[in-house]
Scaffold this motif. Structure first.
Motif, short mmCIF file in Angstrom:
data_model
loop_
_atom_site.label_atom_id
_atom_site.label_comp_id
_atom_site.label_asym_id
_atom_site.label_seq_id
_atom_site.Cartn_x
_atom_site.Cartn_y
_atom_site.Cartn_z
N LYS A 1 0.78 -1.32 0.00
CA LYS A 1 -0.05 -0.03 -0.04
C LYS A 1 0.79 1.35 -0.07
O LYS A 1 1.63 1.48 1.00
CB LYS A 1 -0.98 0.13 1.13
CG LYS A 1 -1.90 1.30 1.17
CD LYS A 1 -2.75 1.17 2.75
CE LYS A 1 -3.69 2.44 2.50
NZ LYS A 1 -4.36 2.60 3.83
N VAL A 2 0.96 1.90 -1.11
CA VAL A 2 1.86 3.25 -1.22
C VAL A 2 1.02 4.20 -1.90
O VAL A 2 0.17 4.13 -2.41
CB VAL A 2 3.04 2.69 -2.15
CG1 VAL A 2 3.92 1.53 -1.44
CG2 VAL A 2 2.63 2.32 -3.60
N GLU A 3 1.77 5.43 -1.64
CA GLU A 3 1.34 6.56 -2.56
C GLU A 3 2.42 7.05 -3.25
O GLU A 3 3.73 7.01 -3.12
CB GLU A 3 0.71 7.73 -1.52
CG GLU A 3 -0.42 6.95 -0.48
CD GLU A 3 -0.92 8.18 0.57
OE1 GLU A 3 -0.63 9.46 0.57
OE2 GLU A 3 -1.71 7.64 1.19
N ALA A 4 1.98 8.20 -4.07
CA ALA A 4 2.92 8.77 -4.97
C ALA A 4 4.12 9.40 -4.01
O ALA A 4 3.67 9.90 -2.81
CB ALA A 4 2.36 9.93 -5.58
N GLY A 5 5.25 9.39 -4.52
CA GLY A 5 6.35 9.67 -3.59
C GLY A 5 7.00 8.13 -3.54
O GLY A 5 7.52 7.79 -2.27
N CYS A 6 6.98 7.38 -4.39
CA CYS A 6 7.36 6.09 -4.47
C CYS A 6 8.06 5.53 -5.62
O CYS A 6 8.05 6.27 -6.63
CB CYS A 6 6.13 5.05 -4.11
SG CYS A 6 4.98 5.05 -5.41
N GLY A 7 8.65 4.41 -5.64
CA GLY A 7 9.11 3.92 -6.74
C GLY A 7 10.04 2.61 -6.55
O GLY A 7 10.33 2.49 -5.23
N MET A 8 10.61 2.05 -7.39
CA MET A 8 11.63 0.97 -7.56
C MET A 8 12.75 0.93 -8.60
O MET A 8 12.37 1.61 -9.70
CB MET A 8 10.57 -0.50 -7.75
CG MET A 8 9.83 -0.73 -6.57
SD MET A 8 8.88 -2.16 -6.88
CE MET A 8 7.89 -1.60 -8.30
N ALA A 9 13.59 0.40 -8.39
CA ALA A 9 14.85 0.46 -9.49
C ALA A 9 15.47 -0.89 -9.11
O ALA A 9 15.51 -1.44 -7.93
CB ALA A 9 16.09 1.76 -9.30
N ASN A 10 16.10 -1.44 -10.37
CA ASN A 10 17.04 -2.58 -10.21
C ASN A 10 18.39 -1.97 -10.82
O ASN A 10 18.63 -0.82 -10.96
CB ASN A 10 16.51 -3.67 -11.11
CG ASN A 10 16.14 -3.25 -12.57
OD1 ASN A 10 16.75 -2.48 -13.10
ND2 ASN A 10 15.17 -3.96 -13.26
N GLU A 11 19.44 -2.93 -11.14
CA GLU A 11 20.57 -2.37 -11.32
C GLU A 11 20.70 -1.81 -12.75
O GLU A 11 21.77 -1.33 -12.99
CB GLU A 11 21.53 -3.68 -11.35
CG GLU A 11 21.49 -4.70 -12.34
CD GLU A 11 20.53 -5.74 -11.65
OE1 GLU A 11 20.98 -7.13 -12.03
OE2 GLU A 11 19.75 -5.33 -10.94
N TYR A 12 19.68 -1.88 -13.62
CA TYR A 12 19.70 -1.18 -14.76
C TYR A 12 18.84 0.07 -14.80
O TYR A 12 19.19 0.73 -15.91
CB TYR A 12 19.06 -2.28 -15.77
CG TYR A 12 19.92 -3.71 -15.76
CD1 TYR A 12 21.07 -3.81 -16.36
CD2 TYR A 12 19.24 -4.74 -15.28
CE1 TYR A 12 21.62 -5.02 -16.07
CE2 TYR A 12 19.62 -5.92 -15.16
CZ TYR A 12 21.10 -6.13 -15.60
OH TYR A 12 21.47 -7.30 -15.47
N GLY A 13 18.06 0.36 -14.00
CA GLY A 13 17.38 1.76 -14.10
C GLY A 13 15.94 1.57 -13.27
O GLY A 13 15.74 0.71 -12.57
N ILE A 14 15.29 2.53 -13.49
CA ILE A 14 14.09 2.90 -12.79
C ILE A 14 13.01 1.83 -13.36
O ILE A 14 12.88 1.23 -14.50
CB ILE A 14 13.22 4.31 -12.83
CG1 ILE A 14 14.27 5.20 -12.26
CG2 ILE A 14 11.91 4.37 -12.31
CD1 ILE A 14 14.43 5.01 -10.67
N ILE A 15 12.15 0.92 -12.48
CA ILE A 15 11.24 0.10 -12.95
C ILE A 15 10.14 0.81 -13.42
O ILE A 15 9.20 1.29 -12.54
CB ILE A 15 10.83 -0.89 -11.80
CG1 ILE A 15 12.29 -1.67 -11.58
CG2 ILE A 15 9.87 -1.73 -12.39
CD1 ILE A 15 12.15 -2.83 -10.41
N VAL A 16 9.89 0.80 -14.57
CA VAL A 16 8.43 1.26 -15.26
C VAL A 16 8.59 2.74 -15.12
O VAL A 16 8.67 3.47 -16.16
CB VAL A 16 7.21 0.70 -14.76
CG1 VAL A 16 5.92 1.26 -15.75
CG2 VAL A 16 7.24 -0.89 -15.05
#
Length: 278
Positions: free
Chosen positions: A89-104
């Motif tokens: 459960k998250v709100e804007a001000g969020c994100g994910m990344a892997n070793e290659y870049g931001i996910i989506v």
């Protein structure tokens, strides 16, 4: 022990030389320290405090007494990828990344339900939580001495801010067990494992924290913080354990959270789930 015959090493150096996770080396060094085989000293350097490991004994004798034989404690451990959460459960001000870049895409809560989340090596949120389901079949019919969760984390501020406090709470099987007041979202120098593409002006590293459940209490790092315990939390019942990390809606310090995987930050691990038993 042969490695320590003529020199002292940090935990990170030992892990690199032995090609083992830092958490595994820490676990075994702690056993050797308690047994009196090694010394652990703290030395200050430009990155903070470093623990140096040196040999204390040159030789020892083991006597095998059959009449006094006791079953040796056993240890189980597995690493949980930070992107393998089963609920969020998250709100804007969020994100994910892997070793290659931001996910989506950044600041898009729906991305947390994308299959690509499984590749995440860092995730961040300003509000909310992530929750994991962990198998407990290996705990069945065992006499548990402890169950431990360890991970690298910190607060979440725009870019980074070393004095940005956040109350990061842990829940196990739906019950609140501990809250860690993170002192900041750390930057100013690059995380040891961060990929080259990651900006110098973003979050860089966290602090290693652990939650340990024993038959008597729950400890945050080595400090008891709750009267919840293995039995009350029903760790050996059902098919899995739920482990949630996040920010309570009524938290005093609403400073968000960064959670690091094995290829970001300073520690080469995701969430390590371990147990001691016999």
């Amino acid at each position: 022990m042969t490695m320590l015959s003529s020199a002292s090493y940090s935990i990170a150096d030992l892990a690199k030389k032995l090609n083992l996770p830092i958490s595994t080396v820490c676990f075994h060094v702690n056993i050797l320290r308690k047994a009196g085989f090694v010394n652990v000293t703290v030395k200050r350097n430009t990155r903070g405090n470093a623990k140096l490991i040196s040999r204390q004994l040159d030789s020892f004798t083991v006597n095998f007494l059959v009449d006094n034989y006791q079953t040796e404690n056993k240890h189980f451990a597995m690493e949980i990828p930070i992107g393998s959460f089963t609920d969020a459960k998250v709100e804007a001000g969020c994100g994910m990344a892997n070793e290659y870049g931001i996910i989506v895409a950044d600041d898009t809560p729906g991305v947390f339900f994308s299959p690509e989340r499984y590749t995440a090596q860092i995730l961040w949120l300003s509000k909310g939580y992530v929750e994991y389901r962990l198998p407990n079949y290996m705990l069945k019919d065992k006499q548990l001495h402890s169950v431990k969760f360890s991970m690298e984390l910190c607060s979440e501020a725009p870019n980074y801010r070393n004095d940005w406090e956040s109350d990061i709470t842990f829940w196990i099987n739906g019950k609140e067990v501990a809250t860690y007041v993170s002192p900041g979202d750390f930057g100013g120098r690059r995380g040891r494992l961060n990929p080259d593409w990651w900006s110098d002006f973003s979050t860089q590293y966290g602090i290693m924290k652990s939650v340990t459940i024993t038959p008597e209490y729950v400890a945050l790092d080595d400090t008891p913080v709750s009267t919840q315990n293995i039995q009350k939390l029903k760790l050996q019942e059902g098919d899995y354990i739920t482990f949630r990390i996040g920010i309570k809606e009524d938290a005093k310090h609403q400073g968000g959270m960064n959670l690091f995987g094995e290829r970001f930050g300073d520690y080469a691990q995701g969430i390590v789930y371990a147990a001691d038993y016999n």
